[in-house]
Write an enzyme that holds these catalytic residues in place. Structure first.
Site, PDB file in Angstrom:
ATOM      1  N   GLY A   7       0.834  -1.207   0.000  1.00 27.17           N
ATOM      2  CA  GLY A   7       0.000   0.000   0.000  1.00 27.17           C
ATOM      3  C   GLY A   7       0.857   1.240   0.000  1.00 27.17           C
ATOM      4  O   GLY A   7       2.063   1.174  -0.273  1.00 27.17           O
ATOM      5  N   ASN A   8       0.247   2.365   0.274  1.00 26.77           N
ATOM      6  CA  ASN A   8       1.015   3.603   0.364  1.00 26.77           C
ATOM      7  C   ASN A   8       0.402   4.511   1.418  1.00 26.77           C
ATOM      8  O   ASN A   8      -0.620   4.176   2.019  1.00 26.77           O
ATOM      9  CB  ASN A   8       1.094   4.286  -1.008  1.00 26.77           C
ATOM     10  CG  ASN A   8      -0.276   4.660  -1.534  1.00 26.77           C
ATOM     11  OD1 ASN A   8      -0.927   5.536  -0.980  1.00 26.77           O
ATOM     12  ND2 ASN A   8      -0.714   3.972  -2.579  1.00 26.77           N
ATOM     13  N   ARG A   9       1.012   5.650   1.654  1.00 24.95           N
ATOM     14  CA  ARG A   9       0.653   6.482   2.800  1.00 24.95           C
ATOM     15  C   ARG A   9      -0.418   7.517   2.496  1.00 24.95           C
ATOM     16  O   ARG A   9      -0.691   8.379   3.326  1.00 24.95           O
ATOM     17  CB  ARG A   9       1.924   7.187   3.309  1.00 24.95           C
ATOM     18  CG  ARG A   9       2.939   6.212   3.885  1.00 24.95           C
ATOM     19  CD  ARG A   9       4.225   6.921   4.233  1.00 24.95           C
ATOM     20  NE  ARG A   9       4.006   8.002   5.185  1.00 24.95           N
ATOM     21  CZ  ARG A   9       4.827   9.042   5.337  1.00 24.95           C
ATOM     22  NH1 ARG A   9       5.915   9.119   4.587  1.00 24.95           N
ATOM     23  NH2 ARG A   9       4.570   9.980   6.207  1.00 24.95           N
ATOM     24  N   SER A  10      -1.062   7.439   1.349  1.00 24.21           N
ATOM     25  CA  SER A  10      -2.066   8.462   1.034  1.00 24.21           C
ATOM     26  C   SER A  10      -3.288   8.333   1.950  1.00 24.21           C
ATOM     27  O   SER A  10      -3.856   7.255   2.099  1.00 24.21           O
ATOM     28  CB  SER A  10      -2.501   8.314  -0.427  1.00 24.21           C
ATOM     29  OG  SER A  10      -3.523   9.241  -0.690  1.00 24.21           O
TER      30      SER A  10
END
Ligand code: C5P
Length: 411
Positions: A208-211
């Site tokens: 995933g990512n931090r958005s």
């Protein structure tokens, strides 16, 4: 604030009484203008007593005062609730055969219609066309609620609750003295993707990512406040951002997605009739080549199993290439960090040219900037990579600056 409350002749007219009381309790001066048919449902004395102002339906009642012009010009906001199918058809034609329709033609403030009718009438092509025309002209037509209708039947067409009408209508004007929110996206359908996609490694793990989705949600809410119909494609938003969507002053249609494939399908489906698509979501560039049904086990003594990745489709580049609808404006984001091979802007410029979108909002990320924060700073580039705007401030302010740039491109 000086509000004109138009009431047309439907059974939901009794709820206009509750709306009137609510607006008065909030300190607004309200003048009620019913149609003749509305008075079949609620008597003029009720409106007069609760508003403290005279009630008339006819232009002939105070001829020397030229009521319709004085009322229309002096209003900060017009709300028509309920707006019947017949009333909306008359407004579309510009008829001026009673005080309410005549006043509407003289008014230059934001105008809000809250329709109420049976589902079949709401769905009828004539009503759909009338609603579309009104929206194109800048009237804010609130979506009716779904629920119990006059008889035993249920479905879309119910007048929204007075609190909801008041909240949505007042959000168009803001506190007295502030300029009204421009309705330059009225009648437009915009699709905004927000958040970050997740690619399953196995049933419990993901890439995933931090958005957080904050900037995308700010874009969706800013567009709704400017009159657009908004579809928000929400990929794994942070909890507080999800709450923000739920309590926003204007509703957005929300499609929840998790992976890039789901996000692509949702954006393409909603985008088919959209005027604008904004890809604010942080989309995973790669996904595991395969996702086993069972959790990958740690085997003592063995190192980690390598995860083979395959490339995801670039949704933004695809949207820019195919244009799901002719004249559709496609907007992307470029979250960049500067490095030895170039500055943030140089990387953004290269991305703008590569993606083919109409606008790219370039922002520097990392070191506490961009992700999860309440503020942002972007440089807006056109498809050729030339700077067409700058914006810094809250994510909502940045969103409005980006919509200013989008509006200039709309046919
Ligand atoms: O290539 P990069 O991920 O930096 O580009 C960012 C822009 O492209 C964002 O607007 C993002 O929503 C979009 N994007 C996409 N599909 C991908 C990767 C990014 O639509 N696979």
């Amino acid at each position: 604030m000086r509000i004109l409350l138009g009431v047309s002749g439907g059974i939901a007219a009794y709820k206009a009484v509750l709306l009137l009381r609510l607006l008065r309790e909030q300190g607004h001066a309200v003048r009620v203008i019913p149609t003749r048919a509305a008075l079949e449902f609620v008597g003029a004395p009720t409106f007069e007593a609760l508003s403290g102002e005279p009630v008339s339906t006819e232009v002939f009642d105070d001829v020397p005062g030229v009521q319709h012009v004085a009322l229309g010009k002096g209003a900060d906001l017009v709300i028509v609730a309920p707006a019947t199918a017949d009333f909306m058809a008359r407004a579309v034609l510009g008829l001026a055969d009673d005080l309410l329709t005549t006043t509407l033609l003289a008014a230059r403030c934001p105008v809000v219609f809250a329709p109420a009718m049976h589902t079949e009438m709401w769905d009828h092509p004539a009503t759909r066309a009338n609603v579309a025309t009104l929206r194109e002209r800048g009237v804010h037509v609130i979506e009716p609620a779904a629920g119990r209708l006059t008889g035993t039947d249920t479905g879309p067409g119910r007048l929204p609750e007075p609190e909801d009408i008041a909240r949505e209508a007042l959000s168009l004007v803001g506190p007295v003295g502030t300029p009204p929110q421009p309705q330059d996206l009225a009648g437009r359908h915009v699709v905004v993707s927000a958040g970050g996609t997740r690619e399953l490694i196995d049933p419990v793990r993901f890439i995933g990512n931090r958005s957080s989705g904050r900037q995308g949600v700010a874009l969706a809410q800013a567009a709704a406040a400017r009159g657009a119909h908004v579809t928000l494609v929400a990929a794994n938003l942070a909890q507080d951002v999800t709450d923000q969507v739920r309590t926003g002053e204007r509703p957005c249609a929300v499609v929840q997605v998790e992976s890039t494939a789901e996000l692509r399908d949702a954006v393409r489906a909603a985008g088919a009739d959209a005027d604008v698509v904004v890809m604010a979501a942080a989309v995973a560039d790669f996904r595991p080549a395969a996702t086993p049904d069972a959790k990958i086990k740690k085997v003592p003594g063995q190192g980690p199993a390598p995860i083979e990745l395959v490339e995801n489709p670039d949704i933004l580049a695809e949207l820019a290439r195919v244009r799901l609808r002719s004249g559709q404006v496609v907007v992307g984001f470029a979250a960049e960090t500067g490095d030895a091979s170039g500055t943030v802007l140089e990387h953004g410029r290269a991305k703008a040219r590569r993606k083919g979108a109409d606008l790219i909002a370039v922002n520097a990320v990392g070191s506490g900037r961009g992700f999860g924060t309440d503020s942002n700073e972007v440089t807006v580039l056109d498809g050729a990579g030339d700077v067409v705007g700058q914006a810094a401030g809250s994510k909502r302010e940045v969103a409005d600056a980006l919509w200013d740039a989008v509006v200039k491109l709309l046919p």
